[in-house]
Design a protein around this motif. Structure first.
Motif, mmCIF file in Angstrom:
data_model
loop_
_atom_site.group_PDB
_atom_site.id
_atom_site.type_symbol
_atom_site.label_atom_id
_atom_site.label_comp_id
_atom_site.label_asym_id
_atom_site.label_seq_id
_atom_site.Cartn_x
_atom_site.Cartn_y
_atom_site.Cartn_z
ATOM 1 N N GLY A 201 -5.789 2.751 1.843
ATOM 2 C CA GLY A 201 -5.882 3.490 0.580
ATOM 3 C C GLY A 201 -4.706 3.206 -0.347
ATOM 4 N N VAL A 202 -3.502 3.177 0.233
ATOM 5 C CA VAL A 202 -2.301 2.914 -0.577
ATOM 6 C C VAL A 202 -2.357 1.482 -1.114
ATOM 7 N N LEU A 206 -2.237 -0.045 -4.949
ATOM 8 C CA LEU A 206 -1.217 -1.004 -5.382
ATOM 9 C C LEU A 206 -1.819 -2.311 -5.906
ATOM 10 N N ALA A 207 -3.095 -2.548 -5.547
ATOM 11 C CA ALA A 207 -3.685 -3.853 -5.862
ATOM 12 C C ALA A 207 -3.639 -4.184 -7.350
ATOM 13 N N ILE A 397 -7.912 2.005 -12.053
ATOM 14 C CA ILE A 397 -6.804 2.835 -11.585
ATOM 15 C C ILE A 397 -5.688 1.940 -11.096
ATOM 16 N N ALA A 398 -4.504 2.094 -11.668
ATOM 17 C CA ALA A 398 -3.367 1.295 -11.230
ATOM 18 C C ALA A 398 -2.087 2.075 -11.502
ATOM 19 N N PRO A 399 -1.084 1.903 -10.638
ATOM 20 C CA PRO A 399 0.168 2.622 -10.836
ATOM 21 C C PRO A 399 1.078 1.904 -11.833
ATOM 22 N N ASN A 400 1.986 2.645 -12.451
ATOM 23 C CA ASN A 400 3.026 1.997 -13.252
ATOM 24 C C ASN A 400 4.163 1.580 -12.316
ATOM 25 N N GLN A 403 5.609 4.468 -10.159
ATOM 26 C CA GLN A 403 4.639 4.956 -9.178
ATOM 27 C C GLN A 403 4.426 3.917 -8.081
ATOM 28 N N ALA A 404 4.400 2.631 -8.472
ATOM 29 C CA ALA A 404 4.222 1.574 -7.477
ATOM 30 C C ALA A 404 5.412 1.550 -6.515
ATOM 31 N N GLY A 405 6.603 1.828 -7.035
ATOM 32 C CA GLY A 405 7.796 1.900 -6.179
ATOM 33 C C GLY A 405 7.611 2.955 -5.098
ATOM 34 N N ALA A 406 7.148 4.137 -5.511
ATOM 35 C CA ALA A 406 6.942 5.224 -4.550
ATOM 36 C C ALA A 406 5.844 4.854 -3.546
ATOM 37 N N LEU A 407 4.767 4.253 -4.046
ATOM 38 C CA LEU A 407 3.663 3.874 -3.151
ATOM 39 C C LEU A 407 4.119 2.809 -2.158
ATOM 40 N N ASN A 408 4.927 1.867 -2.623
ATOM 41 C CA ASN A 408 5.436 0.831 -1.719
ATOM 42 C C ASN A 408 6.318 1.411 -0.622
ATOM 43 N N GLU A 409 7.152 2.387 -0.996
ATOM 44 C CA GLU A 409 8.003 3.032 0.015
ATOM 45 C C GLU A 409 7.140 3.760 1.044
ATOM 46 N N ALA A 410 6.083 4.422 0.551
ATOM 47 C CA ALA A 410 5.172 5.101 1.482
ATOM 48 C C ALA A 410 4.523 4.083 2.415
#
Ligand code: FFO
Ligand code: GTP
Ligand code: MG
Length: 465
Positions: A201-202, A206-207, A397-400, A403-410
């Motif tokens: 899902g994450v 991020l894609a 749907i895409a992160p900025n 947000q991508a930084g936070a998703l990558n850390e997760a």
């Protein structure tokens, strides 16, 4: 809670400008500087636009304007809000704002209206960020990503993933508290599978990140190559206007030059650079050093070859005969390169694409006559966006970047968690990673974001937003 005021429209003269107020005194302040025209006016009906006179501090008429009262909590900020839509003269607008300040309002900080909306639970952080992104969006596609974020699509997707982690956390707690029922509660294989589901899902979120970033901020496309190859001519041709100096003298462009434009629907920061050659001349050396730097920063490189100089030996040679091209390719590293054979109007190579250019997309064009520039634009779009050049991310749907930084850390945490589970680590250790991953997912919507994150986000807003 203080009442804040700001000009919501851009500085300078315009047809209409809006001064907005927000907070417990917003209605009272409006009432004190607004004299309605209608004899039937009793009080501000919510969301009704009224016409009247705006009065200045000594009750002299200042403007003929419209005003509205929007009662909280169902407003943008969640608090009482009022707006004055006045004529957009800088003097009028400033005086209206000064009156609000004199009546006790405080000048709003950058992004303070949106910050209040966030703090009052009217929107989560990714929605608040989307407000500023909507305003900055340079292309239709960027606007689509921003509007989807504004409507909370990204926030809801991350919330679903967070809830899955919370459910896992509950099961882990059970396993820790009742170890004898361990297997029934949560077998490691099932646990790992459930984590994998969140990882997928994450990754899906991020894609679209790279594409969204390029659409939102534009791609840095650098024109590089030998002196006199026609880089500046190509910049002018792609921009459709004469921006850079062009002469027949090698070394005309000394400093790099950047222009925003749209190339085949892609927002691009097109950069012309000083031609690459060995030089002892101090000013030109600085220019060449700047070209090197731009080549390192580029999202994509257009390597311009001088067809007129190369055509003799150029195309059939087994190795690249242009030292500037060799230099540019060495600096390019992983950055995608498009090789452009310029001056096709006077010199077309016998062998095209050139033998040595294997692996790079190639295009012969004429900056002078304009031939094949449309194809070049399409090549560039493909070069920058890669395989998915034709289609946007399927769900928009895409992160900025934040947000991508936070998703990558997760993501990193979840991958480590999966490894730990499969290595038989005890469940109480796993719980820590689960918590961290959930917190990082929460950063997307700002559920527990520290003040400094909020400061950073809202400081990028305009005043009045
Ligand atoms: N003049 C003006 N235009 C504007 C704004 C504004 O504040 N003023 N906006 C903002 O900056 C945006 C619109 N955003 C809004 C977001 C939420 C609500 C809102 O919460 N409305 C309530 C009540 C709606 C109703 O009663 O019909 C709600 O949806 O619950 C309103 C506007 C863009 N245009
Ligand atoms: N025939 C022909 N001449 C061109 C073409 N493009 C550029 N030229 C000529 O080539 C010369 C150099 O062009 P520029 O655009 O200044 O080249 P540059 O790569 O920016 O050169 P530097 O700034 O010195 O690095 C000029 O005389 C241009 O008119 C082309 O497509 N066809
Ligand atoms: Mg030039």
């Amino acid at each position: 809670m203080s009442t804040i005021a700001a000009i919501a429209t851009p500085p300078g003269a315009g047809g209409i400008a809006i001064v907005r107020m927000c907070g417990p005194q917003a209605k009272e302040m409006l009432a004190r500087m607004f004299l309605p025209f209608s004899p039937h006016f009793e009080n501000f009906r919510p969301w009704m636009l009224y016409r009247g006179r705006i009065l200045d501090s000594d009750r002299e008429a200042l403007d003929d304007a419209l005003a509205v009262f929007m009662p909280g909590p169902h407003t943008y900020t969640g608090e009482d809000m009022t707006e004055i839509h006045c004529h957009g003269g800088p003097f009028i607008v400033r005086t209206v704002l000064e009156n609000a300040l004199r009546l006790g309002a405080r000048l709003a900080e950058r992004g303070e209206f949106s910050r209040r909306a966030f703090l009052n639970g009217r929107m989560e952080l990714s929605q608040a960020e989307a407000v500023a992104e909507m305003i900055a969006a340079p292309s239709r596609e960027a606007l689509r990503y921003s509007l989807n974020r504004l409507e909370g699509l990204l926030g809801r997707r991350t919330l679903v993933l967070r809830e899955k982690l919370d459910a896992l956390r509950a099961q882990v707690c059970l396993a820790v508290d009742f170890p004898e029922e361990d297997v029934e509660c949560l077998a490691p294989q099932a646990f790992a599978l459930a984590v994998d589901d969140v990882i997928v899902g994450v990754r899906r979120l991020l894609a679209g990140q790279k594409r969204a970033r390029l659409m939102q901020h534009g791609a840095l496309v650098v024109l590089a190559g030998a002196v006199n190859a026609g880089k500046s001519s190509l910049l002018n041709a792609l921009l459709g206007r004469t921006r850079a100096l062009v002469t027949e003298f090698p070394g005309t462009t000394r400093d790099f030059l950047e222009e925003m434009c749209e190339i085949d629907g892609l927002p691009v920061c097109l950069t012309d650079t000083a031609g690459l050659r060995a030089t002892a001349e101090p000013v030109e050396s600085l220019g060449v050093a700047a070209s090197h730097q731009k080549l390192r920063e580029a999202d994509a490189i257009v390597l311009v070859l001088d067809g007129a100089r190369l055509h003799e030996q150029g195309a059939a040679a087994p190795t690249c005969p242009d030292p500037a091209a060799v230099e540019a390719l060495a600096l390019a590293g992983e950055t995608p390169v498009l090789v452009v054979w310029n001056k096709s109007d006077i010199c077309m190579p016998k062998v095209f694409p050139p033998r040595w250019s294997a692996g790079f997309p190639c295009r012969a064009v004429s900056a002078l006559s304009g031939e094949h520039l449309d194809e070049l634009a399409r090549d560039l779009r493909t070069l920058v966006l890669g395989d998915g050049a034709g289609s946007a991310t399927p769900d928009g749907i895409a992160p900025n970047v934040r947000q991508a930084g936070a998703l990558n850390e997760a993501l990193v945490e979840l991958q480590a968690l999966k490894t730990d589970i499969l290595a038989g680590q005890p469940y109480d250790c796993c719980a820590v990673r689960l918590d961290t991953a959930a917190t990082r997912l929460g950063d997307v919507t700002g559920v527990a974001s520290p003040a400094e994150v909020l400061n950073r986000v809202f400081s990028q807003f305009c005043i009045g937003k």
